[in-house]
Design an enzyme around this catalytic site. Structure first.
Site, PDB file in Angstrom:
ATOM      1  CB  CYS A  11      54.603  78.325 108.488  1.00 29.87           C
ATOM      2  SG  CYS A  11      55.499  77.005 107.660  1.00 29.87           S
TER       3      CYS A  11
ATOM      4  NE  ARG B  68      60.558  74.795 112.760  1.00 27.65           N
ATOM      5  CZ  ARG B  68      60.984  74.211 111.383  1.00 27.65           C
ATOM      6  NH1 ARG B  68      61.868  74.763 110.912  1.00 27.65           N
ATOM      7  NH2 ARG B  68      60.141  73.275 110.843  1.00 27.65           N
TER       8      ARG B  68
HETATM    9  N1  LIG Z   1      57.219  73.001 107.801  1.00 28.00           N
HETATM   10  C1  LIG Z   1      56.046  73.268 107.269  1.00 28.00           C
HETATM   11  O1  LIG Z   1      54.910  73.102 107.595  1.00 28.00           O
HETATM   12  C2  LIG Z   1      56.317  74.298 105.890  1.00 28.00           C
HETATM   13  C3  LIG Z   1      55.114  74.340 105.204  1.00 28.00           C
HETATM   14  C4  LIG Z   1      55.127  75.135 103.914  1.00 28.00           C
HETATM   15  C5  LIG Z   1      56.238  75.517 103.525  1.00 28.00           C
HETATM   16  N2  LIG Z   1      57.422  75.635 104.557  1.00 28.00           N
HETATM   17  C6  LIG Z   1      58.734  76.286 103.885  1.00 28.00           C
HETATM   18  O2  LIG Z   1      59.420  75.239 103.402  1.00 28.00           O
HETATM   19  C7  LIG Z   1      60.732  75.815 103.834  1.00 28.00           C
HETATM   20  C8  LIG Z   1      61.612  74.500 104.360  1.00 28.00           C
HETATM   21  O3  LIG Z   1      60.740  74.166 106.004  1.00 28.00           O
HETATM   22  P1  LIG Z   1      61.173  73.126 106.626  1.00 28.00           P
HETATM   23  O4  LIG Z   1      59.885  73.279 107.669  1.00 28.00           O
HETATM   24  O5  LIG Z   1      61.129  71.798 105.941  1.00 28.00           O
HETATM   25  O6  LIG Z   1      62.414  73.336 107.324  1.00 28.00           O
HETATM   26  P2  LIG Z   1      63.330  72.770 107.967  1.00 28.00           P
HETATM   27  O7  LIG Z   1      64.220  73.675 108.785  1.00 28.00           O
HETATM   28  O8  LIG Z   1      62.622  71.687 108.731  1.00 28.00           O
HETATM   29  O9  LIG Z   1      64.441  72.031 106.891  1.00 28.00           O
HETATM   30  C9  LIG Z   1      65.293  72.532 106.026  1.00 28.00           C
HETATM   31  C10 LIG Z   1      66.584  71.608 106.107  1.00 28.00           C
HETATM   32  O10 LIG Z   1      67.373  72.059 104.960  1.00 28.00           O
HETATM   33  C11 LIG Z   1      68.691  71.395 105.328  1.00 28.00           C
HETATM   34  N3  LIG Z   1      69.657  72.582 104.548  1.00 28.00           N
HETATM   35  C12 LIG Z   1      69.832  73.969 104.537  1.00 28.00           C
HETATM   36  N4  LIG Z   1      70.684  74.100 103.466  1.00 28.00           N
HETATM   37  C13 LIG Z   1      70.975  73.085 103.037  1.00 28.00           C
HETATM   38  C14 LIG Z   1      72.222  72.694 102.218  1.00 28.00           C
HETATM   39  N5  LIG Z   1      72.821  73.762 101.405  1.00 28.00           N
HETATM   40  N6  LIG Z   1      72.458  71.319 101.719  1.00 28.00           N
HETATM   41  C15 LIG Z   1      71.647  70.206 102.263  1.00 28.00           C
HETATM   42  N7  LIG Z   1      70.655  70.708 103.190  1.00 28.00           N
HETATM   43  C16 LIG Z   1      70.517  71.890 103.625  1.00 28.00           C
HETATM   44  C17 LIG Z   1      68.812  71.865 106.738  1.00 28.00           C
HETATM   45  O11 LIG Z   1      69.674  71.247 107.498  1.00 28.00           O
HETATM   46  C18 LIG Z   1      67.464  71.421 107.207  1.00 28.00           C
HETATM   47  O12 LIG Z   1      67.444  70.044 107.748  1.00 28.00           O
HETATM   48  C19 LIG Z   1      60.785  76.881 104.692  1.00 28.00           C
HETATM   49  O13 LIG Z   1      61.086  78.139 103.911  1.00 28.00           O
HETATM   50  C20 LIG Z   1      59.303  76.940 105.148  1.00 28.00           C
HETATM   51  O14 LIG Z   1      58.747  78.444 105.417  1.00 28.00           O
HETATM   52  C21 LIG Z   1      57.397  75.031 105.655  1.00 28.00           C
END
Ligand SMILES: NC(=O)c1ccc[n+]([C@@H]2O[C@H](COP(=O)([O-])OP(=O)(O)OC[C@H]3O[C@@H](n4cnc5c(N)ncnc54)[C@H](O)[C@@H]3O)[C@@H](O)[C@H]2O)c1
Length: 441
Positions: A267, A335
């Site tokens: 993030c 990451r």
């Molecule tokens: N990781 C954190 O701590 C955190 C905290 C707050 C906000 N965020 C935000 O939330 C969002 C997600 O973060 P994350 O860490 O969970 O991401 P991530 O990359 O771990 O997970 C995203 C998932 O979405 C899936 N995906 C993408 N397109 C898809 C589709 N069309 N159909 C089905 N599955 C699909 C991917 O395969 C992946 O597994 C990001 O924008 C991030 O900035 C993350």
């Protein structure tokens, strides 16, 4: 309610499991076959997040949480659909919106009734307007009419305490001018909004920017302390004393004031870059926000510089034990982890690295496979075998009170590099080790 969550990452899976746990029927859609099969076939969470395995398993067993491999399979019948897909950085710092845009199109191809589309991925201002337009375009192409409500609902959870943060977070931000969609969201979040009112309704642009501003502020505090740490080293002061001295000031507060090997994770780095990019798009130069990122880039080299200075640049052929690979404790997320920078620099200088982390080795191996010079050890003790020196990169609890006499006996050069200032320099030195921390002049 019937809820669909797109993406079974840290955010999507926590969102899906928490809403299922309070009685909703939730389908989580994941297109990555590895992640999906771990969940579907073995109810296994494909990453490390404390408490999430039990929560997911329990809700799969009751039938409240289902898994689907595509939006076409997982969306029909839903009243609310969360988009929780990745928004990684493009080379120019801009957020890569292809996953969000792809999801929006697929929603339009699959929706079969009125739907509230909730944008939970961290995404630039204007995203929910784009999501609505892309979804609507697919509906129009199909020649069908369904009501679409769109809401920005940024997520503030932290990896490592994601369930607690989701269910008892400080605030629930909802950005939309659609009162019906907001009413639906209020109802959905009601179980997590009982103790006191946490819902904040605002316009979409402010909701979208709130998320970036929060992460940029937290990252700024870290970069600020890292910069003060450099000054502390130069003048012979101790950043740990300074941290305590300013943290008691209520106007400042004590959180996120730790100098160290730099921030990482999925993030802060990408969100700070994306916010600076947004400013550039609007003809602004976000000087402070750009500096937050450049200070961090420099800080990620700091531990290597200290090692190099200690050995007067003669690093080739030496063996380094590394404790901690994850970007922070209680997660296996690698990451942008500072450990990657340190290991890369040590290998490039011809050193050998023996690394260990309580949970992140599998993730680390994907980003940085074992290679000449790099091995992942079986435990912390094993990293020390034939090692010249030790560097701590992640402040896991398990690293906080090691047996320093045993370390002194194991490490050939009797030197430790504490990239998170978790040890007391005097105590470590008393055990016969040379100690280097960050900003501990
Ligand atoms: N990781 C954190 O701590 C955190 C905290 C707050 C906000 N965020 C935000 O939330 C969002 C997600 O973060 P994350 O860490 O969970 O991401 P991530 O990359 O771990 O997970 C995203 C998932 O979405 C899936 N995906 C993408 N397109 C898809 C589709 N069309 N159909 C089905 N599955 C699909 C991917 O395969 C992946 O597994 C990001 O924008 C991030 O900035 C993350």
């Amino acid at each position: 309610m019937r809820v669909t969550v797109i993406g079974a990452g840290y955010v999507g899976l926590v969102t899906a499991a928490c809403f299922a746990d309070v009685g909703n029927t939730v389908t989580c859609v994941e297109r990555d076959p590895r992640r999906l099969s771990a969940l579907k076939e073995r109810a296994e969470v494909p990453f490390y997040e404390p408490g999430l395995s039990d929560l997911v398993r329990r809700n799969i067993e009751t039938g409240r949480l289902k898994l689907a491999s595509s939006i076409a399979e997982g969306l029909p019948g839903a009243q609310v659909c969360f988009i929780a897909v990745g928004t990684p950085s493009l080379p120019n710092g801009q957020a890569d919106m292809s996953q969000v845009e792809g999801a929006a199109r697929e929603i339009g191809q699959a929706m079969d009734g009125p739907l509230v589309v909730v944008q939970k991925s961290t995404a630039p201002v204007g995203t929910i307007g784009k999501v609505r337009a892309l979804t609507q375009a697919e509906l129009t192409a199909r020649g069908v009419t369904h009501q679409i409500g769109v809401v920005s609902n940024p997520e503030f959870l932290k990896e490592g305490s994601a369930i607690e943060d989701f269910t008892r977070g400080d605030r629930i931000v909802l950005g939309s001018d659609d009162s019906q969609a907001i009413a639906t969201m209020r109802e959905l979040y009601r179980p997590f909004n009982r103790n006191h009112e946490k819902i904040m309704v605002m316009d979409a642009a402010s909701a979208e920017l709130t998320k970036y501003a929060a992460n940029a502020m937290l990252a700024a505090r870290i970069s600020f302390m890292n910069e003060v740490a450099r000054i502390a080293e130069a003048v012979g002061a101790d950043i740990e004393q300074i941290r305590k001295g300013i943290g008691v000031d209520h106007r400042i507060g004590s959180h996120f004031l730790y100098a160290g090997a730099g921030y990482g994770g999925s993030c802060f780095p990408k969100d700070v870059k994306a916010l600076a990019h947004t400013a550039r798009e609007y003809g602004l130069h976000a000087e402070l926000i750009e500096a937050v990122e450049s200070v961090n880039q420099r800080q990620k080299q700091r531990l290597f510089e200290k090692i190099s200075d200690h050995y007067q640049g003669e690093i080739a052929g030496r063996t380094f034990a590394i404790w901690g690979l994850a970007f922070k404790p209680n997660t296996d997320d690698m990451r942008d982890a500072p450990s990657l920078d340190l290991i890369g620099a040590l290998l490039a200088a011809g050193a050998k690295v023996q690394a260990w982390d309580p949970v992140a080795i599998e993730m680390a191996e994907r980003l940085l496979p074992q290679q000449i010079g790099l091995t992942y050890s079986a435990d912390a003790q094993a990293t020390l075998k034939n090692a010249d020196a030790l560097a701590v990169v992640t402040e896991w609890h398990a690293f906080r009170s090691p047996d320093f006499s045993a370390l002194a006996a194991s490490l050939k050069d009797r030197v430790v590099f504490d990239g998170r200032n978790i040890w007391d320099p005097e105590f470590v030195r008393a055990a016969g080790l040379a100690y280097y921390g960050i900003g501990r002049g």
